[in-house]
Design an enzyme around this catalytic site. Structure first.
Site, PDB file in Angstrom:
ATOM      1  N   GLN A  31       0.835  -1.204   0.000  1.00 47.87           N
ATOM      2  CA  GLN A  31       0.000   0.000   0.000  1.00 47.87           C
ATOM      3  C   GLN A  31       0.870   1.255   0.000  1.00 47.87           C
ATOM      4  O   GLN A  31       2.082   1.188   0.159  1.00 47.87           O
ATOM      5  CB  GLN A  31      -0.908  -0.006   1.226  1.00 47.87           C
ATOM      6  CG  GLN A  31      -0.163  -0.226   2.541  1.00 47.87           C
ATOM      7  CD  GLN A  31      -1.000  -0.889   3.634  1.00 47.87           C
ATOM      8  OE1 GLN A  31      -2.223  -0.889   3.566  1.00 47.87           O
ATOM      9  NE2 GLN A  31      -0.351  -1.439   4.648  1.00 47.87           N
ATOM     10  N   ASP A 137       0.230 -12.881   6.483  1.00 47.71           N
ATOM     11  CA  ASP A 137      -1.163 -12.659   6.139  1.00 47.71           C
ATOM     12  C   ASP A 137      -2.066 -13.162   7.275  1.00 47.71           C
ATOM     13  O   ASP A 137      -2.005 -14.332   7.656  1.00 47.71           O
ATOM     14  CB  ASP A 137      -1.436 -13.419   4.839  1.00 47.71           C
ATOM     15  CG  ASP A 137      -2.888 -13.347   4.449  1.00 47.71           C
ATOM     16  OD1 ASP A 137      -3.535 -12.325   4.742  1.00 47.71           O
ATOM     17  OD2 ASP A 137      -3.401 -14.319   3.850  1.00 47.71           O
ATOM     18  N   ASP A 154      -8.084  -5.354  13.779  1.00 54.68           N
ATOM     19  CA  ASP A 154      -7.805  -3.917  13.667  1.00 54.68           C
ATOM     20  C   ASP A 154      -7.371  -3.658  12.232  1.00 54.68           C
ATOM     21  O   ASP A 154      -6.204  -3.429  11.946  1.00 54.68           O
ATOM     22  CB  ASP A 154      -6.704  -3.541  14.674  1.00 54.68           C
ATOM     23  CG  ASP A 154      -6.389  -2.053  14.634  1.00 54.68           C
ATOM     24  OD1 ASP A 154      -7.079  -1.315  13.916  1.00 54.68           O
ATOM     25  OD2 ASP A 154      -5.431  -1.649  15.318  1.00 54.68           O
ATOM     26  N   THR A 156      -7.757  -2.174   8.073  1.00 52.88           N
ATOM     27  CA  THR A 156      -8.106  -1.011   7.257  1.00 52.88           C
ATOM     28  C   THR A 156      -9.507  -1.243   6.680  1.00 52.88           C
ATOM     29  O   THR A 156     -10.159  -2.249   6.998  1.00 52.88           O
ATOM     30  CB  THR A 156      -7.078  -0.837   6.122  1.00 52.88           C
ATOM     31  OG1 THR A 156      -6.939  -2.102   5.462  1.00 52.88           O
ATOM     32  CG2 THR A 156      -5.712  -0.440   6.660  1.00 52.88           C
ATOM     33  N   PRO A 161      -5.797  -4.938   0.640  1.00 48.95           N
ATOM     34  CA  PRO A 161      -5.296  -6.063   1.441  1.00 48.95           C
ATOM     35  C   PRO A 161      -6.281  -6.552   2.508  1.00 48.95           C
ATOM     36  O   PRO A 161      -6.205  -7.693   2.934  1.00 48.95           O
ATOM     37  CB  PRO A 161      -4.020  -5.510   2.101  1.00 48.95           C
ATOM     38  CG  PRO A 161      -3.952  -4.053   1.800  1.00 48.95           C
ATOM     39  CD  PRO A 161      -4.907  -3.776   0.682  1.00 48.95           C
TER      40      PRO A 161
END
Ligand code: AG3
Length: 270
Positions: A31, A137, A154, A156, A161
């Site tokens: 990202q 991952d 927690d 995004t 992702p």
């Protein structure tokens, strides 16, 4: 300097913050990461254009994602955070007496690196002996995890992702990774701007967990300022344990009142 950072929160809503400096900016393998200095909220971590945390309001989200479930578990010893590479959730978890292991599963090493460098007060827990860091991952990791008392997601927003962290199969893997009496919480976006995501998370979690509850907190730099968390529990929730905690948002009364939802939110999850 009259430069503004603007997060395009939806196709028709944005939040603009006057910026004093760009402290860091890079494209990681996962990202786009930026650390900006803002006038109103201090240092701010931004991933793919979305505000993740600021020095001034991070305490709300991190206290609420961690303390609410931990105090509803009878004896949390082993806890995991999926995402949350800034370390804020781990910091709050480690405030609880009795925590033996706090695992952090973050896909992007660079998030933690930036946090340690620019947000030492958020990253503080990451150096603790009880903190175990896994750069991998979260979806694959959870599949092999066992005997966790509490697992926090927690993440995004559900694009890029984090997409796979918002599906029923993932919540089932979390269920399987939890011990008897286990509890999960996932951040689940804004009731004003993303009601469909809340419904999707509530529905997905309730497919695996017999007890599913939504709670709210006020995070000024997130879309609409009103944020939701979805909690899933294997058993009926007891009265919260009483533990003296040094906090700035969470209080024993908020522990209970955060589950009392405004009418429109009750309606949207009904
Ligand atoms: N993770 C949830 C941030 C979601 C914010 N969304 C947005 N700005 N569009 C926060 C990570 C803090 N540890």
């Amino acid at each position: 300097m009259n430069t503004w950072f603007t997060e395009l929160q939806t196709h028709n809503v944005s939040l603009g913050l006057k910026m004093e400096d760009v402290l860091w900016h890079e494209k990681t393998p996962y990202q786009e990461l930026a650390v900006l200095e803002t006038e109103a909220y201090g240092r701010m971590l931004v991933l793919d254009g979305a505000i993740q945390t600021t020095a001034s309001d991070e305490f709300v989200y991190h206290e609420m994602i961690a303390h609410v479930p931990l105090l509803l578990h009878s004896k949390p010893r082993k806890v995991a955070v999926i995402g949350g590479g800034d370390g804020g959730a781990i910091r709050e978890i480690l405030r609880h007496p009795g925590i033996e292991e706090a695992h952090l599963i973050e896909i992007d090493e660079k998030v933690m690196e930036a946090s340690k460098r620019f947000f030492p007060e958020i990253a503080v827990g990451l150096e603790d002996d009880r903190a175990h860091i896994h750069f991998t991952d979260g979806i694959a990791w959870v599949k092999q995890a066992k005997d966790f008392d509490v697992i926090l997601v927690d993440s995004t927003d559900p694009v890029g992702p984090a997409e796979g962290l918002f599906v029923p199969e993932f919540y089932q893997s979390i269920y399987d990774a939890l011990s008897d009496g286990g509890i999960m919480v996932a951040q689940s976006e804004s009731p004003f701007l993303e009601p469909d995501i809340i419904r999707r998370v509530m529905d997905g979690v309730s497919r695996s967990f017999p007890v599913t509850r939504l709670y709210l907190a006020s995070v000024p730099t997130y879309p609409s300022g009103l944020w939701s968390f979805t909690l899933g529990a294997k058993n009926t929730l007891p009265a919260p344990r009483q533990v003296p905690l040094k906090t700035r948002y969470w209080t024993p009364d908020i522990q209970k009142s955060c589950f009392h939802l405004p009418g429109f939110v009750e309606e949207l999850i009904r």
